[in-house]
Design a protein around this motif. Structure first.
Motif, PDB file in Angstrom:
ATOM      1  N   GLU A  97      24.748  27.308  13.468  1.00  0.00           N
ATOM      2  CA  GLU A  97      23.610  27.374  14.382  1.00  0.00           C
ATOM      3  C   GLU A  97      22.653  28.487  13.987  1.00  0.00           C
ATOM      4  O   GLU A  97      21.431  28.323  14.039  1.00  0.00           O
ATOM      5  CB  GLU A  97      24.120  27.596  15.816  1.00  0.00           C
ATOM      6  CG  GLU A  97      23.033  27.653  16.876  1.00  0.00           C
ATOM      7  CD  GLU A  97      22.291  26.336  17.035  1.00  0.00           C
ATOM      8  OE1 GLU A  97      21.221  26.336  17.655  1.00  0.00           O
ATOM      9  OE2 GLU A  97      22.791  25.306  16.530  1.00  0.00           O
ATOM     10  N   ARG A 100      20.659  27.322  11.068  1.00  0.00           N
ATOM     11  CA  ARG A 100      19.637  26.339  11.484  1.00  0.00           C
ATOM     12  C   ARG A 100      18.439  27.046  12.113  1.00  0.00           C
ATOM     13  O   ARG A 100      17.275  26.729  11.807  1.00  0.00           O
ATOM     14  CB  ARG A 100      20.246  25.355  12.479  1.00  0.00           C
ATOM     15  CG  ARG A 100      19.295  24.232  12.891  1.00  0.00           C
ATOM     16  CD  ARG A 100      19.932  23.348  13.955  1.00  0.00           C
ATOM     17  NE  ARG A 100      20.113  24.078  15.199  1.00  0.00           N
ATOM     18  CZ  ARG A 100      19.140  24.237  16.107  1.00  0.00           C
ATOM     19  NH1 ARG A 100      17.932  23.741  15.880  1.00  0.00           N
ATOM     20  NH2 ARG A 100      19.369  24.903  17.217  1.00  0.00           N
ATOM     21  N   LEU A 101      18.691  28.023  12.995  1.00  0.00           N
ATOM     22  CA  LEU A 101      17.603  28.753  13.625  1.00  0.00           C
ATOM     23  C   LEU A 101      16.804  29.557  12.602  1.00  0.00           C
ATOM     24  O   LEU A 101      15.582  29.661  12.702  1.00  0.00           O
ATOM     25  CB  LEU A 101      18.162  29.685  14.707  1.00  0.00           C
ATOM     26  CG  LEU A 101      18.784  28.994  15.935  1.00  0.00           C
ATOM     27  CD1 LEU A 101      19.402  30.034  16.864  1.00  0.00           C
ATOM     28  CD2 LEU A 101      17.749  28.170  16.670  1.00  0.00           C
ATOM     29  N   ARG A 103      16.339  28.749   9.461  1.00  0.00           N
ATOM     30  CA  ARG A 103      15.477  27.794   8.750  1.00  0.00           C
ATOM     31  C   ARG A 103      14.253  27.443   9.587  1.00  0.00           C
ATOM     32  O   ARG A 103      13.129  27.356   9.068  1.00  0.00           O
ATOM     33  CB  ARG A 103      16.264  26.530   8.404  1.00  0.00           C
ATOM     34  CG  ARG A 103      17.252  26.705   7.263  1.00  0.00           C
ATOM     35  CD  ARG A 103      17.707  25.340   6.752  1.00  0.00           C
ATOM     36  NE  ARG A 103      18.337  24.552   7.800  1.00  0.00           N
ATOM     37  CZ  ARG A 103      19.628  24.567   8.098  1.00  0.00           C
ATOM     38  NH1 ARG A 103      20.444  25.367   7.401  1.00  0.00           N
ATOM     39  NH2 ARG A 103      20.128  23.805   9.043  1.00  0.00           N
ATOM     40  N   GLN A 104      14.453  27.231  10.884  1.00  0.00           N
ATOM     41  CA  GLN A 104      13.330  26.908  11.756  1.00  0.00           C
ATOM     42  C   GLN A 104      12.314  28.044  11.790  1.00  0.00           C
ATOM     43  O   GLN A 104      11.104  27.803  11.772  1.00  0.00           O
ATOM     44  CB  GLN A 104      13.839  26.610  13.172  1.00  0.00           C
ATOM     45  CG  GLN A 104      14.569  25.282  13.304  1.00  0.00           C
ATOM     46  CD  GLN A 104      14.993  25.006  14.736  1.00  0.00           C
ATOM     47  OE1 GLN A 104      14.971  25.897  15.590  1.00  0.00           O
ATOM     48  NE2 GLN A 104      15.386  23.783  15.014  1.00  0.00           N
ATOM     49  N   GLN A 105      12.792  29.292  11.836  1.00  0.00           N
ATOM     50  CA  GLN A 105      11.888  30.427  11.841  1.00  0.00           C
ATOM     51  C   GLN A 105      11.093  30.522  10.542  1.00  0.00           C
ATOM     52  O   GLN A 105       9.898  30.825  10.557  1.00  0.00           O
ATOM     53  CB  GLN A 105      12.672  31.717  12.075  1.00  0.00           C
ATOM     54  CG  GLN A 105      13.224  31.857  13.494  1.00  0.00           C
ATOM     55  CD  GLN A 105      13.982  33.150  13.688  1.00  0.00           C
ATOM     56  OE1 GLN A 105      14.321  33.824  12.722  1.00  0.00           O
ATOM     57  NE2 GLN A 105      14.260  33.491  14.932  1.00  0.00           N
ATOM     58  N   ARG A 106      11.764  30.266   9.421  1.00  0.00           N
ATOM     59  CA  ARG A 106      11.039  30.310   8.139  1.00  0.00           C
ATOM     60  C   ARG A 106       9.970  29.225   8.091  1.00  0.00           C
ATOM     61  O   ARG A 106       8.849  29.466   7.629  1.00  0.00           O
ATOM     62  CB  ARG A 106      12.032  30.152   6.984  1.00  0.00           C
ATOM     63  CG  ARG A 106      12.931  31.369   6.757  1.00  0.00           C
ATOM     64  CD  ARG A 106      13.642  31.281   5.426  1.00  0.00           C
ATOM     65  NE  ARG A 106      14.570  30.156   5.374  1.00  0.00           N
ATOM     66  CZ  ARG A 106      15.838  30.205   5.717  1.00  0.00           C
ATOM     67  NH1 ARG A 106      16.356  31.359   6.162  1.00  0.00           N
ATOM     68  NH2 ARG A 106      16.630  29.152   5.637  1.00  0.00           N
ATOM     69  N   GLU A 107      10.325  28.027   8.548  1.00  0.00           N
ATOM     70  CA  GLU A 107       9.349  26.937   8.553  1.00  0.00           C
ATOM     71  C   GLU A 107       8.185  27.252   9.480  1.00  0.00           C
ATOM     72  O   GLU A 107       7.017  26.987   9.146  1.00  0.00           O
ATOM     73  CB  GLU A 107      10.040  25.640   8.981  1.00  0.00           C
ATOM     74  CG  GLU A 107      11.053  25.120   7.967  1.00  0.00           C
ATOM     75  CD  GLU A 107      11.842  23.943   8.494  1.00  0.00           C
ATOM     76  OE1 GLU A 107      11.632  23.567   9.661  1.00  0.00           O
ATOM     77  OE2 GLU A 107      12.681  23.388   7.751  1.00  0.00           O
ATOM     78  N   ALA A 108       8.482  27.822  10.660  1.00  0.00           N
ATOM     79  CA  ALA A 108       7.416  28.174  11.592  1.00  0.00           C
ATOM     80  C   ALA A 108       6.509  29.250  11.009  1.00  0.00           C
ATOM     81  O   ALA A 108       5.286  29.228  11.200  1.00  0.00           O
ATOM     82  CB  ALA A 108       8.015  28.649  12.920  1.00  0.00           C
ATOM     83  N   GLN A 111       4.126  27.643   8.594  1.00  0.00           N
ATOM     84  CA  GLN A 111       3.094  26.905   9.309  1.00  0.00           C
ATOM     85  C   GLN A 111       2.052  27.849   9.907  1.00  0.00           C
ATOM     86  O   GLN A 111       0.847  27.569   9.865  1.00  0.00           O
ATOM     87  CB  GLN A 111       3.734  26.051  10.412  1.00  0.00           C
ATOM     88  CG  GLN A 111       4.566  24.892   9.886  1.00  0.00           C
ATOM     89  CD  GLN A 111       5.216  24.099  11.013  1.00  0.00           C
ATOM     90  OE1 GLN A 111       5.177  24.498  12.176  1.00  0.00           O
ATOM     91  NE2 GLN A 111       5.809  22.978  10.669  1.00  0.00           N
TER      92      GLN A 111
END
Length: 249
Positions: A97, A100-101, A103-108, A111
Protein backbone atom coordinates in the motif's frame (compact mmCIF):
# COMPACT_ATOMS: atom_id res chain seq x y z
CA UNK A 1 12.55 -20.23 32.73
CA UNK A 2 14.24 -23.63 33.21
CA UNK A 3 15.83 -25.68 30.49
CA UNK A 4 12.85 -28.01 30.00
CA UNK A 5 10.42 -25.11 29.68
CA UNK A 6 12.61 -23.33 27.14
CA UNK A 7 12.94 -26.52 25.11
CA UNK A 8 9.16 -26.95 25.20
CA UNK A 9 8.59 -23.40 23.97
CA UNK A 10 11.10 -23.70 21.12
CA UNK A 11 9.84 -27.14 20.11
CA UNK A 12 6.26 -25.92 20.04
CA UNK A 13 7.17 -22.96 17.86
CA UNK A 14 9.32 -25.01 15.47
CA UNK A 15 6.79 -27.76 14.98
CA UNK A 16 3.97 -25.29 14.61
CA UNK A 17 5.81 -23.47 11.87
CA UNK A 18 6.65 -26.77 10.18
CA UNK A 19 3.10 -28.02 10.29
CA UNK A 20 1.73 -24.66 9.16
CA UNK A 21 3.98 -24.82 6.10
CA UNK A 22 3.04 -28.43 5.29
CA UNK A 23 -0.16 -29.57 3.55
CA UNK A 24 -2.94 -30.59 5.91
CA UNK A 25 -3.35 -34.38 6.20
CA UNK A 26 -6.78 -35.71 7.06
CA UNK A 27 -7.53 -39.11 8.54
CA UNK A 28 -8.29 -40.34 5.06
CA UNK A 29 -4.72 -39.76 3.91
CA UNK A 30 -3.40 -42.76 5.87
CA UNK A 31 -5.95 -44.99 4.13
CA UNK A 32 -5.13 -43.58 0.67
CA UNK A 33 -8.67 -42.20 0.34
CA UNK A 34 -9.48 -39.08 -1.67
CA UNK A 35 -12.26 -37.98 0.61
CA UNK A 36 -13.00 -38.23 4.29
CA UNK A 37 -16.20 -37.10 5.95
CA UNK A 38 -17.43 -35.47 2.73
CA UNK A 39 -14.32 -33.25 2.19
CA UNK A 40 -11.62 -33.81 -0.48
CA UNK A 41 -7.91 -33.81 0.28
CA UNK A 42 -7.41 -31.20 -2.46
CA UNK A 43 -9.94 -28.92 -0.77
CA UNK A 44 -8.17 -29.30 2.58
CA UNK A 45 -4.85 -28.32 0.96
CA UNK A 46 -6.35 -25.04 -0.29
CA UNK A 47 -7.50 -23.97 3.14
CA UNK A 48 -5.06 -22.25 5.48
CA UNK A 49 -4.39 -23.88 8.85
CA UNK A 50 -6.97 -22.91 11.44
CA UNK A 51 -5.72 -20.53 14.09
CA UNK A 52 -5.94 -23.18 16.84
CA UNK A 53 -3.62 -25.64 15.05
CA UNK A 54 -0.46 -23.96 16.36
CA UNK A 55 -1.89 -24.01 19.88
CA UNK A 56 -2.77 -27.72 19.75
CA UNK A 57 0.49 -28.99 18.25
CA UNK A 58 2.63 -26.78 20.41
CA UNK A 59 0.75 -27.89 23.51
CA UNK A 60 1.13 -31.60 22.69
CA UNK A 61 4.86 -31.31 22.08
CA UNK A 62 5.26 -29.22 25.20
CA UNK A 63 3.38 -31.82 27.28
CA UNK A 64 5.58 -34.63 25.99
CA UNK A 65 8.77 -32.74 26.80
CA UNK A 66 7.90 -30.93 29.96
CA UNK A 67 4.69 -32.24 31.45
CA UNK A 68 1.87 -29.83 32.36
CA UNK A 69 4.13 -26.74 32.46
CA UNK A 70 5.50 -27.78 29.10
CA UNK A 71 1.93 -28.09 27.84
CA UNK A 72 1.24 -24.43 28.67
CA UNK A 73 4.56 -23.12 27.37
CA UNK A 74 4.30 -25.17 24.19
CA UNK A 75 0.82 -23.84 23.57
CA UNK A 76 2.12 -20.29 23.99
CA UNK A 77 4.89 -21.02 21.50
CA UNK A 78 2.35 -22.19 18.94
CA UNK A 79 0.30 -19.03 19.38
CA UNK A 80 3.40 -16.88 18.88
CA UNK A 81 4.19 -18.60 15.59
CA UNK A 82 0.64 -18.13 14.32
CA UNK A 83 0.65 -14.46 15.33
CA UNK A 84 4.03 -13.89 13.71
CA UNK A 85 2.75 -15.35 10.44
CA UNK A 86 -0.22 -12.97 10.56
CA UNK A 87 1.99 -9.97 11.28
CA UNK A 88 4.28 -10.83 8.36
CA UNK A 89 1.24 -10.92 6.06
CA UNK A 90 -0.03 -7.57 7.37
CA UNK A 91 3.42 -6.04 6.98
CA UNK A 92 3.64 -7.23 3.37
CA UNK A 93 0.21 -5.73 2.63
CA UNK A 94 1.18 -2.45 4.28
CA UNK A 95 4.38 -2.25 2.22
CA UNK A 96 2.42 -2.78 -0.98
CA UNK A 97 0.00 0.00 0.00
CA UNK A 98 2.86 2.38 0.79
CA UNK A 99 4.46 1.66 -2.58
CA UNK A 100 1.11 2.26 -4.35
CA UNK A 101 0.64 5.61 -2.58
CA UNK A 102 4.21 6.61 -3.41
CA UNK A 103 3.59 5.89 -7.10
CA UNK A 104 0.41 7.97 -7.00
CA UNK A 105 2.30 10.88 -5.43
CA UNK A 106 5.01 10.73 -8.08
CA UNK A 107 2.41 10.68 -10.85
CA UNK A 108 0.53 13.58 -9.27
CA UNK A 109 3.76 15.57 -8.99
CA UNK A 110 4.49 15.05 -12.68
CA UNK A 111 0.97 16.17 -13.58
CA UNK A 112 1.28 19.29 -11.42
CA UNK A 113 4.54 20.26 -13.08
CA UNK A 114 3.01 19.77 -16.52
CA UNK A 115 -0.05 21.85 -15.64
CA UNK A 116 2.15 24.55 -14.13
CA UNK A 117 4.16 24.83 -17.35
CA UNK A 118 0.98 25.01 -19.41
CA UNK A 119 -0.46 27.69 -17.13
CA UNK A 120 2.71 29.77 -17.37
CA UNK A 121 2.64 29.54 -21.15
CA UNK A 122 -1.04 30.55 -21.26
CA UNK A 123 -0.41 33.51 -18.96
CA UNK A 124 2.46 34.73 -21.11
CA UNK A 125 0.31 34.43 -24.22
CA UNK A 126 -2.49 36.33 -22.44
CA UNK A 127 -0.11 39.13 -21.45
CA UNK A 128 1.13 39.37 -25.02
CA UNK A 129 -2.41 39.75 -26.31
CA UNK A 130 -3.23 42.48 -23.78
CA UNK A 131 -0.06 44.39 -24.60
CA UNK A 132 -0.86 44.21 -28.29
CA UNK A 133 -4.38 45.45 -27.56
CA UNK A 134 -3.13 48.36 -25.47
CA UNK A 135 -0.53 49.49 -27.98
CA UNK A 136 -2.05 52.03 -30.32
CA UNK A 137 -5.57 51.87 -28.87
CA UNK A 138 -7.39 55.22 -29.06
CA UNK A 139 -11.06 55.88 -28.27
CA UNK A 140 -12.36 59.42 -28.88
CA UNK A 141 -15.53 61.05 -27.55
CA UNK A 142 -16.38 64.47 -28.96
CA UNK A 143 -18.59 67.15 -27.38
CA UNK A 144 -20.62 70.09 -28.56
CA UNK A 145 -19.48 73.64 -27.92
CA UNK A 146 -19.57 74.50 -24.24
CA UNK A 147 -21.10 71.09 -23.35
CA UNK A 148 -19.95 68.21 -21.12
CA UNK A 149 -22.84 65.87 -21.95
CA UNK A 150 -22.14 63.00 -24.34
CA UNK A 151 -24.23 62.30 -27.39
CA UNK A 152 -26.47 59.16 -27.09
CA UNK A 153 -24.42 57.25 -29.65
CA UNK A 154 -21.16 58.06 -27.88
CA UNK A 155 -22.74 57.06 -24.56
CA UNK A 156 -23.73 53.67 -25.99
CA UNK A 157 -20.28 53.01 -27.45
CA UNK A 158 -18.60 53.96 -24.16
CA UNK A 159 -20.81 51.57 -22.17
CA UNK A 160 -19.92 48.71 -24.50
CA UNK A 161 -16.23 49.54 -24.12
CA UNK A 162 -16.56 49.57 -20.33
CA UNK A 163 -18.22 46.15 -20.29
CA UNK A 164 -15.41 44.73 -22.44
CA UNK A 165 -12.64 46.24 -20.29
CA UNK A 166 -14.15 45.48 -16.86
CA UNK A 167 -12.70 41.93 -16.57
CA UNK A 168 -9.23 43.03 -17.75
CA UNK A 169 -7.49 44.46 -14.65
CA UNK A 170 -4.11 44.58 -16.41
CA UNK A 171 -5.30 47.47 -18.59
CA UNK A 172 -5.13 51.02 -17.21
CA UNK A 173 -7.10 53.76 -18.96
CA UNK A 174 -5.77 57.28 -19.36
CA UNK A 175 -8.37 59.95 -20.13
CA UNK A 176 -7.10 63.15 -21.74
CA UNK A 177 -9.82 65.82 -21.74
CA UNK A 178 -9.61 68.94 -23.93
CA UNK A 179 -11.41 72.19 -24.74
CA UNK A 180 -11.08 74.50 -27.74
CA UNK A 181 -9.62 78.04 -27.68
CA UNK A 182 -12.92 79.88 -27.44
CA UNK A 183 -13.91 81.23 -24.05
CA UNK A 184 -11.88 82.11 -20.99
CA UNK A 185 -8.97 79.93 -19.93
CA UNK A 186 -10.43 79.12 -16.49
CA UNK A 187 -13.77 78.21 -18.02
CA UNK A 188 -12.14 75.92 -20.55
CA UNK A 189 -10.18 74.18 -17.77
CA UNK A 190 -13.35 73.48 -15.81
CA UNK A 191 -15.07 72.35 -18.98
CA UNK A 192 -12.38 69.81 -19.78
CA UNK A 193 -12.55 68.45 -16.21
CA UNK A 194 -16.34 68.09 -16.47
CA UNK A 195 -15.96 66.23 -19.76
CA UNK A 196 -13.47 63.82 -18.20
CA UNK A 197 -15.88 63.15 -15.30
CA UNK A 198 -18.73 62.57 -17.76
CA UNK A 199 -16.67 59.75 -19.28
CA UNK A 200 -15.44 58.32 -16.00
CA UNK A 201 -18.90 57.84 -14.45
CA UNK A 202 -20.24 55.30 -16.99
CA UNK A 203 -16.92 53.45 -17.02
CA UNK A 204 -17.12 52.88 -13.26
CA UNK A 205 -20.82 52.11 -13.42
CA UNK A 206 -20.14 49.29 -15.88
CA UNK A 207 -17.34 47.64 -13.95
CA UNK A 208 -14.06 49.49 -14.54
CA UNK A 209 -12.57 50.22 -11.12
CA UNK A 210 -11.54 53.77 -10.28
CA UNK A 211 -7.97 52.63 -9.60
CA UNK A 212 -7.55 51.82 -13.28
CA UNK A 213 -8.50 55.33 -14.43
CA UNK A 214 -6.12 58.26 -14.84
CA UNK A 215 -7.73 61.66 -15.52
CA UNK A 216 -5.82 64.45 -17.25
CA UNK A 217 -7.76 67.68 -17.88
CA UNK A 218 -5.80 69.94 -20.24
CA UNK A 219 -8.26 72.80 -20.80
CA UNK A 220 -7.28 74.81 -23.87
CA UNK A 221 -3.56 74.28 -23.37
CA UNK A 222 -3.40 71.43 -25.86
CA UNK A 223 -5.77 72.98 -28.42
CA UNK A 224 -4.43 72.67 -31.94
CA UNK A 225 -6.84 74.72 -34.03
CA UNK A 226 -7.37 78.48 -34.08
CA UNK A 227 -10.59 80.03 -32.82
CA UNK A 228 -11.67 80.96 -36.37
CA UNK A 229 -11.58 77.35 -37.62
CA UNK A 230 -15.05 75.96 -36.79
CA UNK A 231 -14.38 72.58 -38.34
CA UNK A 232 -11.06 72.09 -36.58
CA UNK A 233 -12.40 73.25 -33.22
CA UNK A 234 -14.64 70.16 -33.12
CA UNK A 235 -11.52 68.00 -32.76
CA UNK A 236 -10.34 69.99 -29.75
CA UNK A 237 -13.57 69.41 -27.83
CA UNK A 238 -12.96 65.81 -26.91
CA UNK A 239 -11.90 63.16 -24.40
CA UNK A 240 -9.33 60.66 -25.67
CA UNK A 241 -9.05 57.26 -23.98
CA UNK A 242 -5.79 55.35 -24.25
CA UNK A 243 -4.75 52.07 -22.67
CA UNK A 244 -1.59 50.92 -20.97
CA UNK A 245 -0.61 47.44 -19.81
CA UNK A 246 0.17 47.18 -16.10
CA UNK A 247 1.14 44.15 -14.03
CA UNK A 248 -1.25 43.52 -11.17
CA UNK A 249 0.45 42.38 -7.93
Amino acid sequence: MNKTTAISLVAGMVLTATVGASPAMGPGAELGLEQWQGGGAAQDADRSPPPWRGVGIGAIVGALLGGPPGFIVGAAGGVLVEQNAGLESDLHTARQEVERLARQQREASVQRESLSRQLSAEREHYRGQLKALADGFVFRIRFRTGQSVMEPEAQHDLEQLAQALAPLPYLVLTLDAYADRRGRTEQNQRLSEARAEAVIRPLIRHGVTAGRLVKLAHGEDAARYPADDPEGLGYDRQVVIRMQYREVP
